[in-house]
Design a protein around this motif. Structure first.
Motif, PDB file in Angstrom:
ATOM      1  N   PHE A  70       0.916  -1.100  -0.102  1.00 18.97           N
ATOM      2  CA  PHE A  70      -0.083  -0.025  -0.033  1.00 18.97           C
ATOM      3  C   PHE A  70       0.840   1.408   0.150  1.00 18.97           C
ATOM      4  O   PHE A  70       1.915   1.176   0.476  1.00 18.97           O
ATOM      5  N   GLY A  71       0.335   2.429  -0.582  1.00 15.16           N
ATOM      6  CA  GLY A  71       0.801   3.626  -0.211  1.00 15.16           C
ATOM      7  C   GLY A  71       0.767   3.939   1.258  1.00 15.16           C
ATOM      8  O   GLY A  71      -0.002   3.246   1.685  1.00 15.16           O
ATOM      9  N   TRP A  94      -7.940   8.473   8.039  1.00 15.80           N
ATOM     10  CA  TRP A  94      -7.193   7.334   8.013  1.00 15.80           C
ATOM     11  C   TRP A  94      -8.174   6.461   6.810  1.00 15.80           C
ATOM     12  O   TRP A  94      -7.589   5.948   5.795  1.00 15.80           O
ATOM     13  N   GLU A  95      -9.396   6.321   7.297  1.00 16.73           N
ATOM     14  CA  GLU A  95     -10.193   5.728   6.390  1.00 16.73           C
ATOM     15  C   GLU A  95     -10.466   6.548   5.057  1.00 16.73           C
ATOM     16  O   GLU A  95     -10.447   5.613   3.939  1.00 16.73           O
ATOM     17  N   SER A  96     -10.466   7.579   4.954  1.00 19.91           N
ATOM     18  CA  SER A  96     -10.514   8.363   3.599  1.00 19.91           C
ATOM     19  C   SER A  96      -9.251   8.002   2.894  1.00 19.91           C
ATOM     20  O   SER A  96      -9.278   7.770   1.642  1.00 19.91           O
ATOM     21  N   PHE A  97      -8.032   7.840   3.452  1.00 17.28           N
ATOM     22  CA  PHE A  97      -6.903   7.460   2.632  1.00 17.28           C
ATOM     23  C   PHE A  97      -6.914   5.795   2.314  1.00 17.28           C
ATOM     24  O   PHE A  97      -6.447   5.566   1.407  1.00 17.28           O
ATOM     25  N   ALA A  98      -7.721   5.189   3.104  1.00 19.89           N
ATOM     26  CA  ALA A  98      -7.707   3.698   2.940  1.00 19.89           C
ATOM     27  C   ALA A  98      -8.488   3.579   1.674  1.00 19.89           C
ATOM     28  O   ALA A  98      -8.223   2.652   0.796  1.00 19.89           O
ATOM     29  N   GLY A 101      -6.450   3.498  -1.200  1.00 19.86           N
ATOM     30  CA  GLY A 101      -5.194   2.416  -1.316  1.00 19.86           C
ATOM     31  C   GLY A 101      -4.034   2.741  -0.500  1.00 19.86           C
ATOM     32  O   GLY A 101      -3.052   2.201  -0.838  1.00 19.86           O
ATOM     33  N   TYR A 102      -4.459   3.742   0.456  1.00 20.42           N
ATOM     34  CA  TYR A 102      -3.250   3.996   1.441  1.00 20.42           C
ATOM     35  C   TYR A 102      -3.630   3.849   2.788  1.00 20.42           C
ATOM     36  O   TYR A 102      -4.647   3.826   3.282  1.00 20.42           O
ATOM     37  N   ALA A 103      -2.118   3.028   3.421  1.00 23.53           N
ATOM     38  CA  ALA A 103      -2.351   3.030   4.797  1.00 23.53           C
ATOM     39  C   ALA A 103      -1.849   4.333   5.497  1.00 23.53           C
ATOM     40  O   ALA A 103      -1.576   5.234   5.049  1.00 23.53           O
ATOM     41  N   ALA A 104      -1.873   4.320   6.955  1.00 24.60           N
ATOM     42  CA  ALA A 104      -1.800   5.460   7.660  1.00 24.60           C
ATOM     43  C   ALA A 104      -0.869   5.132   8.900  1.00 24.60           C
ATOM     44  O   ALA A 104      -1.133   3.963   9.401  1.00 24.60           O
ATOM     45  N   PHE A 343      -7.075  13.690  -3.584  1.00 29.30           N
ATOM     46  CA  PHE A 343      -5.702  14.066  -3.769  1.00 29.30           C
ATOM     47  C   PHE A 343      -4.793  12.973  -4.154  1.00 29.30           C
ATOM     48  O   PHE A 343      -3.841  12.980  -5.080  1.00 29.30           O
ATOM     49  N   VAL A 344      -4.557  12.050  -3.208  1.00 26.74           N
ATOM     50  CA  VAL A 344      -3.662  10.909  -3.412  1.00 26.74           C
ATOM     51  C   VAL A 344      -3.963  10.157  -4.535  1.00 26.74           C
ATOM     52  O   VAL A 344      -3.092   9.648  -5.185  1.00 26.74           O
ATOM     53  N   GLN A 345      -5.289   9.893  -4.581  1.00 29.56           N
ATOM     54  CA  GLN A 345      -5.805   8.975  -5.922  1.00 29.56           C
ATOM     55  C   GLN A 345      -5.305   9.639  -7.353  1.00 29.56           C
ATOM     56  O   GLN A 345      -4.673   8.968  -8.176  1.00 29.56           O
TER      57      GLN A 345
END
Length: 354
Positions: A70-71, A94-98, A101-104, A343-345
């Motif tokens: 994961f990112g 954290w959930e929004s990043f998950a 596809g990103y961990a926190a 943003f991260v997507q």
């Protein structure tokens, strides 16, 4: 033949029983809502990191499914004794990043939540070294994609994020939420903004500014805490010796040079419309002047406070408490969580816009 009359006591007893049943049903329903609203699509793992001879305790929150890699978003806290979850305030983020596809990854500050040490002993350079150690630790894990690691930080993290990004040129991004640029300028802005908010008179404002100048003179002279207390009199009772030492280490902090050194790293600058802590106009002007337009995105939330909580909600203690318990994702300003994920997507698709 006469009908037997029920005793009044029995009727009251049955009424009380049914009232109790009703209360329990409602309580169970509310309890179910609370559990549901505070359950996140995450897999949280307690982790630890040894840095500078001290053990830091933290949380790695990965997406609910998948093996990775994961990112990763490494969280950098603002001021104060912040634990890894920021008293659960981080979990909606954290959930929004998950979802993207990103961990926190977040560690409790030294002296908080099982972490050793004392966060008040740290300079901003110390905090940057700690964050670099967290990034290096994450890159060693097979479930983390070392090419897709970025930073998320709020408020005081504004002096930490650029230091880290200037040192680690392989970071994928930086998200700076309500950051300041210059410690002294921020302090003056915060003082005047709070005085205006509280309807202070001109005399009160002038007296506060004089006290501020006295404090700055003491800091410049490297005065002891005892000297500060003597000069401040009754107005300095909320200051501790540890806090005075922390301020003395950091009051000259300025992010300008580090911002120049991190040029090219994609940055999302998040600014609130009701920020009494930070001069958002000055922060935006400095970021736009120092960072290339192609790598900087600015997101404004006019209805948000410094913490990106909805401003109107924050002004009502009972509404704030109910929302925190019953709908914690609604604490944040409208669109904020979705924009973080987007943003991260988009960084991974080459768009990079908010």
């Amino acid at each position: 033949m006469f009908r037997k009359r029920r005793a009044p006591g029995r009727r009251r007893w049955r009424w009380a029983v049914w009232m109790l049943v009703g209360v329990l049903v409602v309580a169970a329903g509310v309890g179910g809502v609370v559990v549901w609203q505070n359950t996140y699509a995450l897999r949280e793992e307690k982790v630890s990191l040894r840095h500078d001879g001290k053990l830091l305790e933290g949380v790695l929150a990965r997406p609910e499914t998948g093996d990775g890699p994961f990112g990763l978003v490494v969280f950098v806290h603002g001021d104060g004794p912040v634990d890894a979850t920021h008293e659960t305030f981080y979990r909606p983020l954290w959930e929004s990043f998950a979802r993207a596809g990103y961990a926190a990854l977040s560690f409790s500050k030294p002296g908080v939540g099982g972490s050793q040490g004392d966060w008040l002993d740290q300079s901003m350079a110390d905090r940057a070294e700690e964050t670099l150690a967290a990034v290096a630790w994450a890159r060693s894990r097979p479930d983390i994609d070392g090419r897709r690691i970025g930073l998320w930080g709020a408020s005081q993290a504004g002096w930490v994020l650029p230091k880290v990004a200037a040192r680690d040129r392989n970071l994928q991004f930086v998200i700076a939420v309500s950051p300041a640029v210059n410690w002294l300028q921020q302090g003056r802005h915060n003082l005047l903004a709070e005085l205006r908010r509280d309807g202070a008179t001109a005399e009160t404002r002038d007296a506060a500014l004089r006290r501020r100048e006295t404090t700055l003179d003491l800091l410049h002279r490297k005065a002891s805490f005892a000297e500060y207390r003597a000069a401040a009199g009754g107005t300095g009772e909320d200051m501790t010796a540890a806090r005075w030492s922390f301020i003395a280490k950091n009051y000259r902090s300025d992010a300008t040079a580090d911002l120049r050194s991190m040029r090219g790293t994609p940055v999302l600058l998040v600014l609130a419309g009701h920020d009494v802590n930070v001069d958002v106009a000055d922060t935006e002007a400095v970021y736009r002047r120092l960072l290339p337009a192609a790598s900087l995105k600015v997101a404004h939330y006019p209805g948000a406070s410094h913490s990106l909580v909805d401003h109107d909600l924050e002004r009502s203690q009972w509404r704030l408490t109910l929302t925190a318990v019953l709908a914690p994702r609604k604490l944040y300003a409208s669109g904020f969580l979705e924009d973080q994920s987007r943003f991260v997507q988009q960084l991974n698709t080459g768009q990079g816009t908010v």
